[in-house]
Design a protein around this motif. Structure first.
Motif, PDB file in Angstrom:
ATOM      1  N   HIS A 114      15.271   5.729   4.124  1.00 36.43           N
ATOM      2  CA  HIS A 114      16.099   6.910   4.361  1.00 36.43           C
ATOM      3  C   HIS A 114      15.394   8.113   3.750  1.00 36.43           C
ATOM      4  CE1 HIS A 114      20.252   8.416   5.332  1.00 36.43           C
ATOM      5  NE2 HIS A 114      19.785   9.438   4.625  1.00 36.43           N
ATOM      6  N   TYR A 115      15.313   9.192   4.530  1.00 40.19           N
ATOM      7  CA  TYR A 115      14.681  10.409   4.045  1.00 40.19           C
ATOM      8  C   TYR A 115      15.687  11.201   3.209  1.00 40.19           C
ATOM      9  CZ  TYR A 115      12.652  15.096   4.192  1.00 40.19           C
ATOM     10  OH  TYR A 115      12.151  16.331   3.865  1.00 40.19           O
ATOM     11  N   LEU A 116      15.255  11.648   2.044  1.00 39.02           N
ATOM     12  CA  LEU A 116      16.139  12.409   1.157  1.00 39.02           C
ATOM     13  C   LEU A 116      15.850  13.899   1.240  1.00 39.02           C
ATOM     14  CD1 LEU A 116      18.354  12.301  -1.036  1.00 39.02           C
ATOM     15  CD2 LEU A 116      16.521  12.151  -2.735  1.00 39.02           C
ATOM     16  N   CYS A 117      14.652  14.313   0.868  1.00 39.06           N
ATOM     17  CA  CYS A 117      14.305  15.723   0.898  1.00 39.06           C
ATOM     18  C   CYS A 117      12.819  15.866   0.625  1.00 39.06           C
ATOM     19  CB  CYS A 117      15.104  16.528  -0.125  1.00 39.06           C
ATOM     20  SG  CYS A 117      14.436  16.433  -1.811  1.00 39.06           S
ATOM     21  N   SER A 118      12.330  17.091   0.716  1.00 44.46           N
ATOM     22  CA  SER A 118      10.974  17.423   0.296  1.00 44.46           C
ATOM     23  C   SER A 118      11.067  18.603  -0.651  1.00 44.46           C
ATOM     24  CB  SER A 118      10.090  17.777   1.491  1.00 44.46           C
ATOM     25  OG  SER A 118       9.845  16.647   2.294  1.00 44.46           O
ATOM     26  N   GLN A 119      10.456  18.462  -1.783  1.00 43.99           N
ATOM     27  CA  GLN A 119      10.520  19.495  -2.810  1.00 43.99           C
ATOM     28  C   GLN A 119       9.158  20.137  -2.981  1.00 43.99           C
ATOM     29  OE1 GLN A 119      12.788  20.979  -4.154  1.00 43.99           O
ATOM     30  NE2 GLN A 119      12.138  21.826  -6.114  1.00 43.99           N
ATOM     31  N   LYS A 120       9.129  21.448  -2.838  1.00 41.66           N
ATOM     32  CA  LYS A 120       7.889  22.197  -2.994  1.00 41.66           C
ATOM     33  C   LYS A 120       7.785  22.684  -4.432  1.00 41.66           C
ATOM     34  CE  LYS A 120       6.625  24.777   0.369  1.00 41.66           C
ATOM     35  NZ  LYS A 120       6.504  25.891   1.355  1.00 41.66           N
ATOM     36  N   VAL A 121       6.663  22.402  -5.066  1.00 41.93           N
ATOM     37  CA  VAL A 121       6.462  22.787  -6.462  1.00 41.93           C
ATOM     38  C   VAL A 121       5.221  23.650  -6.570  1.00 41.93           C
ATOM     39  CG1 VAL A 121       7.583  20.718  -7.369  1.00 41.93           C
ATOM     40  CG2 VAL A 121       5.121  20.704  -6.957  1.00 41.93           C
ATOM     41  N   ASP A 122       5.240  24.554  -7.527  1.00 41.50           N
ATOM     42  CA  ASP A 122       4.084  25.394  -7.815  1.00 41.50           C
ATOM     43  C   ASP A 122       3.237  24.740  -8.897  1.00 41.50           C
ATOM     44  OD1 ASP A 122       5.680  25.684 -10.014  1.00 41.50           O
ATOM     45  OD2 ASP A 122       6.076  27.820  -9.720  1.00 41.50           O
ATOM     46  N   GLY A 228      10.066  12.277   8.652  1.00 43.11           N
ATOM     47  CA  GLY A 228       9.609  12.249   7.272  1.00 43.11           C
ATOM     48  C   GLY A 228       9.536  10.868   6.676  1.00 43.11           C
ATOM     49  N   LEU A 229       9.673   9.830   7.513  1.00 45.66           N
ATOM     50  CA  LEU A 229       9.653   8.461   7.007  1.00 45.66           C
ATOM     51  C   LEU A 229       8.233   7.926   7.014  1.00 45.66           C
ATOM     52  CD1 LEU A 229      12.773   7.056   8.889  1.00 45.66           C
ATOM     53  CD2 LEU A 229      12.658   8.113   6.617  1.00 45.66           C
ATOM     54  N   PRO A 230       7.825   7.253   5.958  1.00 48.45           N
ATOM     55  CA  PRO A 230       6.453   6.717   5.895  1.00 48.45           C
ATOM     56  C   PRO A 230       6.264   5.576   6.879  1.00 48.45           C
ATOM     57  CG  PRO A 230       7.723   5.965   4.015  1.00 48.45           C
ATOM     58  CD  PRO A 230       8.587   6.968   4.726  1.00 48.45           C
ATOM     59  N   ALA A 231       5.042   5.502   7.380  1.00 52.54           N
ATOM     60  CA  ALA A 231       4.748   4.453   8.362  1.00 52.54           C
ATOM     61  C   ALA A 231       4.641   3.085   7.711  1.00 52.54           C
ATOM     62  CB  ALA A 231       3.447   4.797   9.104  1.00 52.54           C
ATOM     63  N   ASP A 232       4.223   3.031   6.462  1.00 53.71           N
ATOM     64  CA  ASP A 232       4.023   1.741   5.790  1.00 53.71           C
ATOM     65  C   ASP A 232       4.668   1.804   4.411  1.00 53.71           C
ATOM     66  OD1 ASP A 232       3.251  -0.724   4.965  1.00 53.71           O
ATOM     67  OD2 ASP A 232       1.107  -0.275   4.833  1.00 53.71           O
ATOM     68  N   LEU A 233       5.652   0.925   4.172  1.00 54.38           N
ATOM     69  CA  LEU A 233       6.319   0.869   2.873  1.00 54.38           C
ATOM     70  C   LEU A 233       5.736  -0.197   1.955  1.00 54.38           C
ATOM     71  CD1 LEU A 233      10.117   1.208   3.805  1.00 54.38           C
ATOM     72  CD2 LEU A 233       8.718   2.864   2.583  1.00 54.38           C
ATOM     73  N   HIS A 234       4.928  -1.067   2.517  1.00 52.36           N
ATOM     74  CA  HIS A 234       4.508  -2.239   1.756  1.00 52.36           C
ATOM     75  C   HIS A 234       3.167  -2.033   1.054  1.00 52.36           C
ATOM     76  CE1 HIS A 234       7.858  -4.365   3.559  1.00 52.36           C
ATOM     77  NE2 HIS A 234       7.432  -3.992   4.763  1.00 52.36           N
ATOM     78  N   ARG A 235       2.204  -1.426   1.745  1.00 54.62           N
ATOM     79  CA  ARG A 235       0.898  -1.199   1.123  1.00 54.62           C
ATOM     80  C   ARG A 235       0.479   0.261   1.297  1.00 54.62           C
ATOM     81  NH1 ARG A 235      -2.689  -6.508   2.913  1.00 54.62           N
ATOM     82  NH2 ARG A 235      -1.373  -8.083   1.883  1.00 54.62           N
TER      83      ARG A 235
END
Length: 720
Positions: A114-122, A228-235
């Motif tokens: 599940h996608y939560l958010c993306s946080q931009k940091v300086d 925004g979901l990653p293609a691979d969660l395992h490796r």
């Protein structure tokens, strides 16, 4: 008149609300169970981050690189994301800052990713994230009052156990340059274990949560789909916290999803930014063997497996206490009783006394003002023996040692107006500690009652102010004091004032670090109100009753007008040397259990020490050891004709606190990895306050024990 009644009514209502809020925090087996239907939302709360390398904690929601709360209404829970949870006093003082999160959990519903958010940091946010990972910070999340845990197995792989919290990231050396690289955990797998609810709820298909595990993972920002979901969660490749120049483009992504992919940045640019995508997975698994009543057991497997060491500590304490008991029995049953009985028999033998030599240069004791019983015979016989003595200055051999100072043993000590408030504050701590141990053994104070130990301890300390004022006033009057009001004020402000002043000064340094360990200003004002508006009146009321109604403690004999000269003392009988020698015995009783207490307080920042059965047994043996050590030391002191036992007994009882503080320094250097001046100052300041409380408590026990012992032996000598 009506206004007064309205004010009283409002006050009573406010007190009722406080009691109801306190009652909600209690864990009552069989009544505090929260059960969920399938599909019912389960709120997840974020609390704080803490580390073994520093004493500074931070609120998780205030970290600049995590997802900020959205402020959305959580359907079915009545909660709003980002809203703070009301905390009790103990939770605030231990640095908790609990807030509703945006994580969506539904009972029995798995969510692979599940996608939560993306946080931009300086650049500043990036450095902050690197510091958090470098210092090994651990995050604490809460579901159904259970802290999220990292799962481990024992060495023999026979049992599973939990460690509260999960790592915020990890570091590893670069294979090419050898420099450390920092990776952030931006994905978590949440595993919730459930069991069928007991009773009717279980019959209707409801479930209860019996476990909450968190498995963090670091996943690169690239190689993601449009959501925004990653293609691979395992490796996956890890998400490195760096600002090396990099370009990732994906023209096929919608514009509103650009926030989760890597943007172009340049580490040398002032406006360089890094976008951190956050995702999570949720799995529900049934646990048939673990029930709701014992769901905390996995957090204490380590403490249970160390039970053999606890028993070893108890055996060690019993051996030491048994030796002390034998020595005290010899003193009471043979030496003192034999002295009294032998003198009576000798005095009745045709009016003759057995005569022994007395060392030259020793003065004859002066007569007591109260002349009756055996003490009158002692004074008369010593005077007669001195008049009829030969050139060898012979006096009765039975009239030696502790009997010689009977006319001065109850002389008020120097600085008595200071000793009385210290003893009063010590009694306040005794009642508080006794109440905490009893409530803990009964199960009222337990891990489900978050912050309960500090909250209840503070309440007991404030309410015990009445006992503090009572004992302080009676002792103060016994010492000849007349200004009981000023004594009550000193008793109510001396020790609590030291605590508050030290905590306030420490708070200034912690405030500068923006740490959640800092006590909020409103809480400080609340503590001052408890101190001045509740404790002070209770101490005043107890002081009035102890001084006016109860009066002084009675002594079997009165003190001489002119004090007796104290002969030179051997080195081990001097005040500081005797106190240091005596303090080693109680420390030997508790040092094994002390290791587990320290491990819980300083290494396991969750503070889950709940082996209170062992602690209660060791504490009981500790009190007996202090009492017996004080009796032996005071008796030896009186035998050397030193009647200044008041302050000495207080020092004898509390001297083991010196060894405990030294053990704190040893534990700091050998077992902790704390870095930074602020953290070191917090450690030693809190250790000093804890040792001061312990020394005041045990010093009071030693004083009262010596007082009862001295009154008993001189009351036995004074017979008609």
């Amino acid at each position: 008149m009506a206004a007064d009644y309205r004010i009283r009514g409002v006050s009573c209502f406010a007190l009722l609300l406080c009691y109801l809020q306190l009652a909600q925090a209690f864990y009552i087996p069989g009544w505090s169970i929260k059960s969920y239907r399938d599909g019912e939302p389960i709120p997840l709360f974020v609390n704080k981050v803490y580390s073994d390398y520093t004493q500074l904690q931070y609120a998780f929601s205030e970290l600049p690189f995590v997802c900020p709360p959205s402020g959305r209404q959580r359907p079915g829970t009545g909660l709003i994301s980002g809203s703070s949870v009301a905390l009790n006093l103990g939770e605030v003082l231990r640095g908790d800052r609990i807030m509703v999160s945006d994580y969506e959990l539904e009972m029995g519903t798995d969510d692979e990713v599940h996608y939560l958010c993306s946080q931009k940091v300086d650049m500043a946010g990036l450095k902050r994230a690197q510091e958090i990972v470098k210092d090994g910070y651990v995050a604490e999340w809460i579901v159904d009052n259970l802290p999220g845990a990292t799962s481990f197995v024992t060495v023999d792989k026979s049992r599973k156990y939990y460690a509260s919290g999960f790592k915020m990231g990890y570091e590893e050396a670069s294979p090419t340059t050898g420099q450390l690289r920092y990776f952030l955990h931006n994905h978590v797998t949440l595993v919730l274990w459930y069991h069928r609810a007991p009773g009717r709820d279980g019959q209707h298909g409801k479930k209860v949560i019996v476990g909450f595990e968190v498995y963090p993972k670091s996943i690169e920002a690239g190689n993601r789909d449009a959501g925004g979901l990653p293609a691979d969660l395992h490796r996956p490749e890890g998400f490195e916290l760096t600002m090396v120049k990099n370009i990732t483009t994906n023209s096929t992504l919608p514009r509103d999803t650009d926030s989760y992919v890597l943007q172009q940045w340049d580490g040398s640019a002032e406006d360089a930014t890094l976008t951190i995508p956050y995702t999570y997975s949720v799995y529900f698994r049934e646990e048939e063997k673990r029930e709701w009543a014992n769901r905390w057991d996995l957090y204490f497997v380590n403490q249970e497996e160390s039970s053999k060491i606890h028993w070893l500590g108890i055996i060690n304490s019993l051996v030491i206490s048994g030796l002390l008991s034998a020595i005290v029995a010899v003193i009471l049953a043979r030496t003192i009783h034999g002295d009294i009985k032998g003198y009576k028999d000798g005095a009745l033998e045709d009016g003759k006394l057995r005569i022994g030599k007395r060392s030259k240069g020793m003065r004859s004791p002066r007569r007591s003002h109260e002349k009756n019983g055996l003490l009158d015979q002692i004074d008369s016989d010593v005077s007669a023996g001195a008049d009829d003595a030969s050139s060898d200055d012979e006096i009765p051999e039975e009239i030696t040692g502790w009997k010689l100072v009977h006319g001065d043993v109850f002389r008020p000590p120097p600085y008595g107006p200071l000793l009385a408030p210290l003893v009063g504050s010590g009694m306040q701590l005794v009642f508080m500690a006794l109440g905490l141990v009893i409530l803990s053994c009964l199960g009222v104070l337990n891990p489900s009652f978050r912050g309960g130990f500090i909250s209840v301890g503070t309440a007991l300390f404030v309410l015990a102010g009445a006992f503090s004022g009572y004992f302080s006033a009676r002792i103060y009057k016994t010492f000849g004091g007349t200004q009981w009001r000023s004594n009550a004020v000193v008793t109510a402000t001396l020790f609590p004032g030291l605590l508050f002043l030290t905590i306030f000064i420490l708070n200034l340094f912690v405030w500068a670090q923006a740490s959640s360990t800092a006590i909020p200003l409103g809480t400080l004002f609340g503590l001052v109100a408890l101190w001045l508006l509740i404790q002070l009146p209770l101490v005043y009321a107890g002081g009035w009753y102890g001084f006016v109604r109860a009066g002084t403690y009675t002594h079997p004999i009165k003190a001489n007008v002119i004090p007796r000269q104290i002969p030179p003392q051997v080195w081990y009988a001097r005040p500081m040397q005797a106190a240091l020698l005596a303090g080693g015995v109680p420390f030997a009783v508790i040092f094994i259990e002390l290791f587990f207490v320290f491990s819980s307080l300083w290494q396991d920042k969750s503070g889950y020490y709940y082996v209170f059965g062992f602690l209660a047994v060791v504490s009981t043996i500790l009190v007996l050891a202090i009492m017996e050590t004080t009796i032996i030391a005071v008796y030896l002191q009186l035998c050397t004709e030193n009647y200044n036992w008041w302050w000495q007994s207080f020092l004898l009882g509390g001297s083991s606190s010196i060894y405990i503080f030294a053990y704190c320094a040893y534990y700091y250097t050998q077992h902790l990895h704390i870095t930074g001046i602020a953290s070191m100052m917090l450690f030693f300041a809190y250790s000093f306050l804890a040792c001061a409380c312990y020394g005041l408590l045990t010093g009071t026990i030693g004083f009262l024990t010596a007082y009862a012992f001295v009154r008993r032996i001189y009351g036995a000598v004074k017979v008609d």
